[in-house]
Enzyme design. Sequence first.
Site, PDB file in Angstrom:
ATOM      1  N   GLU A 208      -6.002  -2.929   0.387  1.00  0.00           N
ATOM      2  CA  GLU A 208      -5.437  -2.257  -0.958  1.00  0.00           C
ATOM      3  C   GLU A 208      -4.306  -1.387  -0.438  1.00  0.00           C
ATOM      4  O   GLU A 208      -4.723  -0.202   0.155  1.00  0.00           O
ATOM      5  CB  GLU A 208      -6.493  -1.303  -1.723  1.00  0.00           C
ATOM      6  CG  GLU A 208      -7.660  -2.143  -2.217  1.00  0.00           C
ATOM      7  CD  GLU A 208      -7.092  -3.033  -3.389  1.00  0.00           C
ATOM      8  OE1 GLU A 208      -5.812  -3.049  -3.880  1.00  0.00           O
ATOM      9  OE2 GLU A 208      -7.756  -3.891  -4.056  1.00  0.00           O
TER      10      GLU A 208
ATOM     11  N   CYS B  35      -1.875   5.620  -5.952  1.00  0.00           N
ATOM     12  CA  CYS B  35      -1.318   4.054  -5.374  1.00  0.00           C
ATOM     13  C   CYS B  35      -0.670   3.629  -6.620  1.00  0.00           C
ATOM     14  O   CYS B  35       0.587   2.983  -6.498  1.00  0.00           O
ATOM     15  CB  CYS B  35      -2.264   3.479  -4.643  1.00  0.00           C
ATOM     16  SG  CYS B  35      -3.807   3.031  -5.577  1.00  0.00           S
TER      17      CYS B  35
HETATM   18  P1  NAD Z   1      -2.557   5.463   5.929  1.00  0.00           P
HETATM   19  O1  NAD Z   1      -2.285   3.797   6.178  1.00  0.00           O
HETATM   20  O2  NAD Z   1      -1.725   6.340   6.942  1.00  0.00           O
HETATM   21  O3  NAD Z   1      -4.048   5.744   6.527  1.00  0.00           O
HETATM   22  C1  NAD Z   1      -5.402   4.946   5.763  1.00  0.00           C
HETATM   23  C2  NAD Z   1      -6.474   5.008   6.579  1.00  0.00           C
HETATM   24  O4  NAD Z   1      -6.308   3.990   8.004  1.00  0.00           O
HETATM   25  C3  NAD Z   1      -6.711   6.477   7.400  1.00  0.00           C
HETATM   26  O5  NAD Z   1      -8.132   6.329   7.412  1.00  0.00           O
HETATM   27  C4  NAD Z   1      -6.282   6.049   8.905  1.00  0.00           C
HETATM   28  O6  NAD Z   1      -6.758   6.969   9.741  1.00  0.00           O
HETATM   29  C5  NAD Z   1      -6.562   4.660   9.113  1.00  0.00           C
HETATM   30  N1  NAD Z   1      -5.500   4.329  10.097  1.00  0.00           N
HETATM   31  C6  NAD Z   1      -4.224   4.698  10.580  1.00  0.00           C
HETATM   32  N2  NAD Z   1      -3.575   3.745  11.423  1.00  0.00           N
HETATM   33  C7  NAD Z   1      -4.681   2.828  11.619  1.00  0.00           C
HETATM   34  C8  NAD Z   1      -4.748   1.365  12.356  1.00  0.00           C
HETATM   35  N3  NAD Z   1      -3.674   1.030  13.194  1.00  0.00           N
HETATM   36  N4  NAD Z   1      -5.762   0.745  12.223  1.00  0.00           N
HETATM   37  C9  NAD Z   1      -6.732   1.027  11.484  1.00  0.00           C
HETATM   38  N5  NAD Z   1      -6.825   2.193  10.586  1.00  0.00           N
HETATM   39  C10 NAD Z   1      -5.895   3.006  10.678  1.00  0.00           C
HETATM   40  O7  NAD Z   1      -2.640   5.530   4.480  1.00  0.00           O
HETATM   41  P2  NAD Z   1      -2.593   7.267   4.007  1.00  0.00           P
HETATM   42  O8  NAD Z   1      -1.505   8.085   4.315  1.00  0.00           O
HETATM   43  O9  NAD Z   1      -4.108   7.677   3.997  1.00  0.00           O
HETATM   44  O10 NAD Z   1      -2.686   6.570   2.349  1.00  0.00           O
HETATM   45  C11 NAD Z   1      -1.731   6.579   1.672  1.00  0.00           C
HETATM   46  C12 NAD Z   1      -1.345   5.126   1.246  1.00  0.00           C
HETATM   47  O11 NAD Z   1      -2.390   4.610   0.845  1.00  0.00           O
HETATM   48  C13 NAD Z   1      -0.024   5.204   0.247  1.00  0.00           C
HETATM   49  O12 NAD Z   1       0.882   3.997   0.554  1.00  0.00           O
HETATM   50  C14 NAD Z   1      -0.840   4.390  -0.965  1.00  0.00           C
HETATM   51  O13 NAD Z   1      -0.089   3.723  -1.914  1.00  0.00           O
HETATM   52  C15 NAD Z   1      -2.087   3.705  -0.312  1.00  0.00           C
HETATM   53  N6  NAD Z   1      -3.250   3.590  -1.473  1.00  0.00           N
HETATM   54  C16 NAD Z   1      -3.366   2.429  -1.913  1.00  0.00           C
HETATM   55  C17 NAD Z   1      -4.529   2.037  -2.648  1.00  0.00           C
HETATM   56  C18 NAD Z   1      -4.865   0.974  -3.414  1.00  0.00           C
HETATM   57  O14 NAD Z   1      -5.873   0.867  -3.709  1.00  0.00           O
HETATM   58  N7  NAD Z   1      -3.967  -0.055  -3.101  1.00  0.00           N
HETATM   59  C19 NAD Z   1      -5.201   3.604  -2.969  1.00  0.00           C
HETATM   60  C20 NAD Z   1      -4.915   4.504  -2.565  1.00  0.00           C
HETATM   61  C21 NAD Z   1      -3.868   4.586  -1.719  1.00  0.00           C
END
Ligand code: NAD
Length: 471
Positions: free
Chosen positions: A244, A278
Amino acid sequence: MNLHADYAMTIDGRSVPGEATIDVINPATGEPFATAPDCSKAQLDAAVACAKRAFKTWRETPIVERQTMVAKAGDLLITHADEMARLFTREQGRPVEAAKQEIEGAGKWMKEVAQMSPPAHVSEDSDTQLIETRYVPLGVICAIAPWNFPVNLAMWKVAPALVAGNTMVLKPSPFTPLCTLKIGEMFRSAFPPGVLNVISGGDELGPMMTSHPGFAKISFTGSTATGKRVMESAAKDLKRITLELGGNDAAIVLPDVDLDVVAEKIFFSAFFNTAQICVATKRLYVHEAIYDGLRDRLAAIAGAAKVGDGAEQGTALGPIQNKRQYDRVMALLEDAKANQLTLIQGGEIRNNGGYFVPVTIVDNPPENSRVVQEEAFGPILPMLKFSDIDDVIDRANATDYGLGGTVWCGDPDKALRIARRLETGTVWVNQLLNLRPDTPFAGRKQSGFGVENGMDGLLEYMAPQAVYLAR
Ligand code: NAD
């Protein structure tokens, strides 16, 4: 349970401290106020191993018992929502009342998911043979959550995965680990040891998890850039994935709306949670006949919005959740200024210590400007004019994202025709941000891969098994 100290991981039903710690920062002050465990490789191995052991019994536990336990866990969240809300605000930034709503809402969500059961199909039941398809759980799920809705989005994974008969290792974002760690502690009484393990750590932990061979599936919510890395990592052993990801949702406003009614709603759909949603409205396309009227109303609402510490009474919008995101949003703002875009700014900032950004509306910027093309994930809303429906639908769809979209229109039939042409997984007509546990949520294009919620979401935690019996 003391919510304000002793943040430990939950592995095999026990409290496990970190061998090292990470700082947790209050975004309203920019200062650390607590530490969370930094999970080591050995601790991750232990969490996966006990989840594997627990899977053998959990998958054989009758689904009604699993559903009952998930529902009881939901009740625990509802009961503790009030006291947990202040901790939520301290780590996430959102005003306390809205923080409480997320925790309570996540509890209610779990209770609804607990009523869902997978189907079973019989293709043939004759004298010669029985052919049936049943759905079976996958194994140990790797669940990775973001910081914008840390409780809600984690429980979107916990509830269906556990109802389906899987076990889980859940990792919150390093920016918001505390409520999730406390939920892990709270749920020790709700599930058998090893069924739900909660770990926390820094930037290395996510990749360590996605490359771990013990997981059957990764359920990830976060940015599109990280989602691509997760998919790459999962490809090595073909783990199942649900992603997501980000969005750049368009809202289209037709000239026959009641501006006084829609202005408040549009403001909320664009700026709630300081625009860190999001499915927030991130590009606002307004018919030229009503453009000035809507802009002036939104400017007035923005002008009155109080931006500050979510712990203070009367705060409407909290800070940006973390420094990394704050820098990204400020860079977008600087780019808009450097390109002489017209900014309408509001939001009285009552505290200058934290990651605060003024509520900003960008007045009719060019379509190719960065504020239109990129997901801001912060309170900067580009407002754009249109005169032709076909043209605005093309502009709304001209993005690599496909998460959500909204149509505001006085004629529901016309609105539906427009809504159905948007290339997004969810579309709202004359309402906003409505999501339900029984309805699929799935990003198209680079907004996601797979489905959460609804029966489709439950079945993403299961595999069909066709059984052929000769008679
Ligand atoms: P992010 O991708 O920076 O981090 C998300 C999670 O992934 C964190 O727990 C982080 O520690 C982990 N992570 C980071 N690098 C990783 C890797 N290489 N491998 C595995 N895990 C890793 O996102 P964020 O900044 O926490 O969230 C914001 C983003 O999330 C925005 O783009 C938003 O639109 C999106 N979002 C999407 C939804 C949806 O349901 N589609 C919901 C909420 C947020």
